[in-house]
Structure formats: C-alpha cells, structure tokens
Design an enzyme around this catalytic site. Structure first.
Site, PDB file in Angstrom:
ATOM      1  N   ARG A   1       0.825  -1.202   0.000  1.00 47.27           N
ATOM      2  CA  ARG A   1       0.000   0.000   0.000  1.00 47.27           C
ATOM      3  C   ARG A   1       0.867   1.262   0.000  1.00 47.27           C
ATOM      4  NH1 ARG A   1      -5.293  -1.442   3.744  1.00 47.27           N
ATOM      5  NH2 ARG A   1      -5.819  -3.424   2.750  1.00 47.27           N
TER       6      ARG A   1
ATOM      7  N   CYS B   1      -5.814   0.909  12.931  1.00 48.27           N
ATOM      8  CA  CYS B   1      -5.624   1.975  11.944  1.00 48.27           C
ATOM      9  C   CYS B   1      -5.111   3.274  12.561  1.00 48.27           C
ATOM     10  CB  CYS B   1      -6.926   2.229  11.189  1.00 48.27           C
ATOM     11  SG  CYS B   1      -7.459   0.828  10.176  1.00 48.27           S
TER      12      CYS B   1
END
Length: 559
Positions: free
Chosen positions: A143, A481
């Site tokens: 990512r 996160c």
C-alpha cells in the site's frame, strides 16, 4: 504454511482476470448502491471500500430499504506530497462527489467518504487529470509508502522522499484493470500482464512500508511490515536498517492474534546505488507471498509469517532469494515522533508551516476554516501540500517573499489561532475514522476523541501536566488503523462507549503498550487517568516520559 483450505477471497483473486472480476457489471446494476459480493473484495485493490451509514441502518431497515451504501476512495500518494494544482483538484472533487470532508490518513494520504456508486468513475477520472490515482491504496498488495513528513527537518528529506515513490512503483501490481474499468482505456489481454511479483494470487493480506529519518520517528516505522530507518552520517545517506514484521491489528478474544513491533534484521548500503535495497524489499514481499497464511486472514500478515518461520530462518530464506546477506544493523537513535507545528525553515531557505487538522479532518467548522484557507493558498500557488503520517498537513515550500502573505491567510481563517489554543495533548493525538462508516468499528473514535481530550486536558491541568506531550491515540476496534497500540496512552474500542485502556508504550514508538484496564466507560477512563497522572506527577524521574514511568512502576509489563 497451513494445511487448511484457502479462504474464499483467495479464489476470488485467482479467478478475477487481473482484478477485473465483474466490477463493470456491478457498476451498471442500478438496483443497489453496492457491488456484488466478490467485487467487494476486488474493488479494494482499486483503492476503495464499500461502506454504509451505520447511523441510519435501523431506520432504513424499518422502512424495508436497502442500506445507504457508498464508497470510501483512498489515493496512492507515496510520501504524501501534492502540488497546489493537485490540491485544488482534490478540494473540488471532494465537494462534487463526497461528503466534502477531506480526511488525512495515518498513511500520509487522503480518503474521501460518501461517494455513490455512480460517482466512483467520474471521481477517479477527475483525479487522473491531475496525475492522481487510487491504485493499490487498499487490498492485498503493498500500500501507500510513507516517509518522514517535514522537509525542513532534514537536508536529506528530498532524496529519502523519492524512495517512497520509487518503492511504490517498484511494488505496484502490473494489471491494467484499473485503467480499463475507471479510465476507459483499451482492454489488454491479461496474458500480456504477467506479474512475477504478485502472480495471480497477490499477497495473503495487506502490506505496509514506512521510512524514518532519525531522530524523528514520525512515520512509526516499527508499525509496518517493513520499516526502513535511514542511516545518516553528517549530511550523507549511507543506507537503511531493515525491520520486518510490524503490525498492530488483533482480534478481541482471539489469543492467536496480537500487535507486534517490527524486528530489525540488518542493514542495506545504498552508497553505490539502490539495486540491493530494492532487491531486499522485493524478496521480502515474495517470502510473504509464498509463506504467508492463505487460509485464515486474521493470521495472514507478515508478522505471523515471521514468527512462524523464526527470524534466523526468515533471514536465511531472504539471503537465498537475494543472493547476498544483509549487513549488521547500524546504530541510530530516535528521540521523538510527533509533527513539529508552526513555521520551520529548510536548508534551501524555504518555509513550511504545519497546521493542526484534528484527527486529519480538513473542513470548515467553528474552530477554523482550514479547507477554505488551503484552497486560497493553493489557488494563489503560494505553497505545496505535504501530509504527515500523524494525520497532519504542512503548508510547504513557501518562498521567503510569500511568507507574510501566507501567514495573513492562515490567520484570516483562524488556522494559526486554532493551533495556538490547542493543547499539547490534543495536537499529538490520533483517532481512526470508526463510526459511522467503518464496518469494523465497535466504538466511536474520531467523532468522540475531541470530546474526551477536553476532559483529559482538565486532568492534565489539575496535575500540572498541561505542557507534557503524552502520545495518545484511539481506535474504534482492535485493527490498529490509528496505531493506538504503539502509543503511551491508547484507547481500543470494545463496544459502544467502552474501551480497553492501554499504557506503557515508549515515547518514540519502539515498544508496544499493554492493556491496563479492560472494557471501561468514560467515567472509568477518567478516574483511572486521574490516578495515573497523580502518581506520575509525584513519582516520575527527571525528564521521564509517561510510558516509561508506567513500565518502571510495574503498572504494566514491557513486551
């Protein structure tokens, strides 16, 4: 590797014809705002998640209506840099297709929420006009690559920032599905898209890379599958220490899952070129591709592969694949990991102003009209925009002759004033999106964190700690996160209004925190913190940080 059958997503990937699936057909289905079940897994590789407004689920269900589906689109911006032209485009695209709020993430990029299915394609086409895309911003691939954010902190920033771009491109999937589906490019035969890195399986799970420049560990490099620590001598970049196996996600009640800080396994020199570094990164990814768990996605990250293999065996396999061994790690030191707010001057004579966007939300509200300020600055071509990995934003590369004008615009929109009146604790806090859009959220995070900080600030003032920078983070679930498990005080959502209180992480991001109180509500959180702050004030050693105090006092055990 597991002898269990692969998870259903593995078949979706291998049968997807290069991540195409039936996405085009799903887009043409006007009976629902969602996409077909298999395509929900595939669109992640294109940089988006299907979500719905959880605040309105019950009302819509009572009316026998489908859920209010929309999409979150996340851009791939390695290193977090945008030109003023790109920021102007982002501003207008957000207003045209999304909720209008621009969300800065902890991975140094932005995401837009509330995009309807019919608007995904126009959104991505408009982004492409300013050379932005969302390829591989989500999904089982490498990512967005992150790097230390502030160009004013190091004369080597520009060179090391370029590594984020090079690594991102080096590990990008080869399929042209994104360009065909969203940008109407001509279809290519997938046979011509051979991808020796990802093959047709891609990775067992998401993969993240971060690059840090000591002494500031602002990207939290040890939270990544691969963390690179720049080894610098004077103003010369020698190479990078390589750490592997970081990842902060876990599952409540599942002891097989756990957060983990990355382990340093060696050093790669770059003085004679970048080939060895890129080879090491590539082959670490292939090891995860070939040895990662494909039967249980909860156990599929590189951290589990590393712990199952053991570091010696992992290094042996890496040496075999690279054709050379890593050197011994080089010494380095981190002494902080926060954004440096306000004005800073770099080695070129350019100025950079780090603004405070609480929890990464760029909008106009009663505190400041940040979104309008940034548009005014970008339209006048007075700055670039640089994101940090702490959900921060830098008004970057301001010429000396423009500094007063930029200052005036920031003051006009209350941006400077908002920064000045925000507490140290608030400035350095992080919260994930959580409710109402994240389907995994068990509790609030970004909507609730500012309110909780108000109350914690009162406790800090009571104990004379108002100038103490305690790294504090909140996540609405244990998936990590908001990097809450790598903070000095972490809140991890367990149920509506309830959190695990975690303490004992170190100030610079090399040690995880541990659960101190489980499943407690706000009243219990504040009571626990009141007692902790009182003890900290009375018994701390000179210059001791809160996380280190918690370990020394035996409040939790260092892991």
């Amino acid at each position: 590797m597991s002898n269990k059958p692969p998870s259903p997503i593995e078949k979706i990937k291998t049968d997807s014809h290069g991540l195409r699936g039936t996405i085009k057909e799903s887009l043409s289905d006007t009976y629902t705002g969602a996409v077909r079940d298999p395509d929900q897994a595939l669109v992640k590789f294109h940089g988006m998640y299907l979500q719905d407004d959880r605040d309105r689920r019950e009302v819509r269900a009572a009316k026998k209506l489908d859920r209010l589906y929309s999409f979150m689109v996340r851009l791939r911006i390695p290193g977090g840099f945008l030109t003023p032209e790109q920021w102007v485009a982002v501003h207008h695209i957000a207003g045209r297709y999304s909720t209008g709020v621009i969300k800065i993430t902890t991975r140094q990029t932005i995401q837009l929420h509330g995009i309807l299915k019919k608007d995904i394609k126009p959104t991505l086409k408009d982004f492409s006009l300013v050379a932005l895309d969302s390829i591989a911003a989500c999904g089982d691939v490498n990512r967005n690559v992150i790097v230390s954010g502030n160009p004013a902190e190091s004369s080597l920033h520009e060179r090391i920032y370029q590594y984020a771009r090079v690594i991102s491109q080096h590990l990008l999937p080869k399929t042209r599905a994104y360009h065909e589906i969203w940008l109407d490019e001509e279809h290519l035969n997938p046979v011509n898209e051979e991808d020796p890195l990802y093959q047709d399986r891609y990775l067992p799970r998401k993969f993240k890379i971060g690059i840090g420049i000591p002494p500031n560990n602002d990207p939290d490099v040890f939270a990544n599958d691969i963390g690179l620590v720049a080894i610098v001598e004077g103003e010369k970049l020698l190479g990078f220490n390589v750490a592997v196996g970081g990842g902060l996600s876990a599952t409540h009640g599942n002891a097989e899952t756990y957060p983990r800080a990355a382990s340093t396994i060696g050093y790669v020199d770059v003085q004679d070129g970048d080939d060895n570094l890129l080879k090491v990164l590539y082959e670490i990814v292939t090891i995860q591709r070939d040895f990662g768990n494909r039967s249980d996605r909860k156990l599929a990250r590189l951290k589990y592969t590393l712990d199952r293999m053991g570091i010696p065996e992992f290094k042996k396999e890496l040496t075999k694949r690279c054709g050379f061994a890593l050197e011994e790690e080089r010494p380095f030191a981190f002494n902080r990991r926060e954004d440096v707010y306000g004005w800073m001057k770099d080695h070129r004579g350019l100025w950079h102003f780090t603004v405070f966007a609480e929890n990464g939300r760029v909008l106009d509200d009663s505190q400041q009209s940040l979104k309008s300020a940034l548009l005014e600055l970008a339209e006048a071509r007075l700055c670039n925009i640089q994101f940090t990995a702490n959900q921060g934003l830098i008004v970057a590369s301001v010429k000396p002759e423009d500094k007063d004008q930029v200052q005036a615009i920031l003051e006009k929109h209350n941006v400077v004033q908002h920064l000045e009146r925000s507490s140290v604790l608030r400035r350095n806090s992080i919260a994930c999106v959580a409710l109402p859009t994240c389907p995994l959220a068990l509790a609030e995070a970004q909507r609730y964190m500012p309110e909780l900080i108000d109350k914690i600030d009162v406790l800090m003032d009571r104990h004379g700690l108002q100038n103490e920078n305690i790294i504090t983070r909140m996540t609405g679930c244990p998936n990590g996160c908001g990097r809450s498990r790598l903070s000095e005080i972490g809140f991890v959502g367990t149920a509506p209004g309830r959190y695990n209180l975690c303490i004992g992480g170190d100030h610079v991001g090399t040690r995880l925190n541990q659960v101190f109180r489980e499943n407690i509500n706000e009243e219990e959180i504040l009571s626990a913190l009141d007692d902790l702050f009182g003890d900290f004030t009375k018994h701390r050693q000179p210059k001791e940080h809160f996380g280190d105090f918690a370990i020394r006092q035996g409040l939790v055990t260092a892991a």
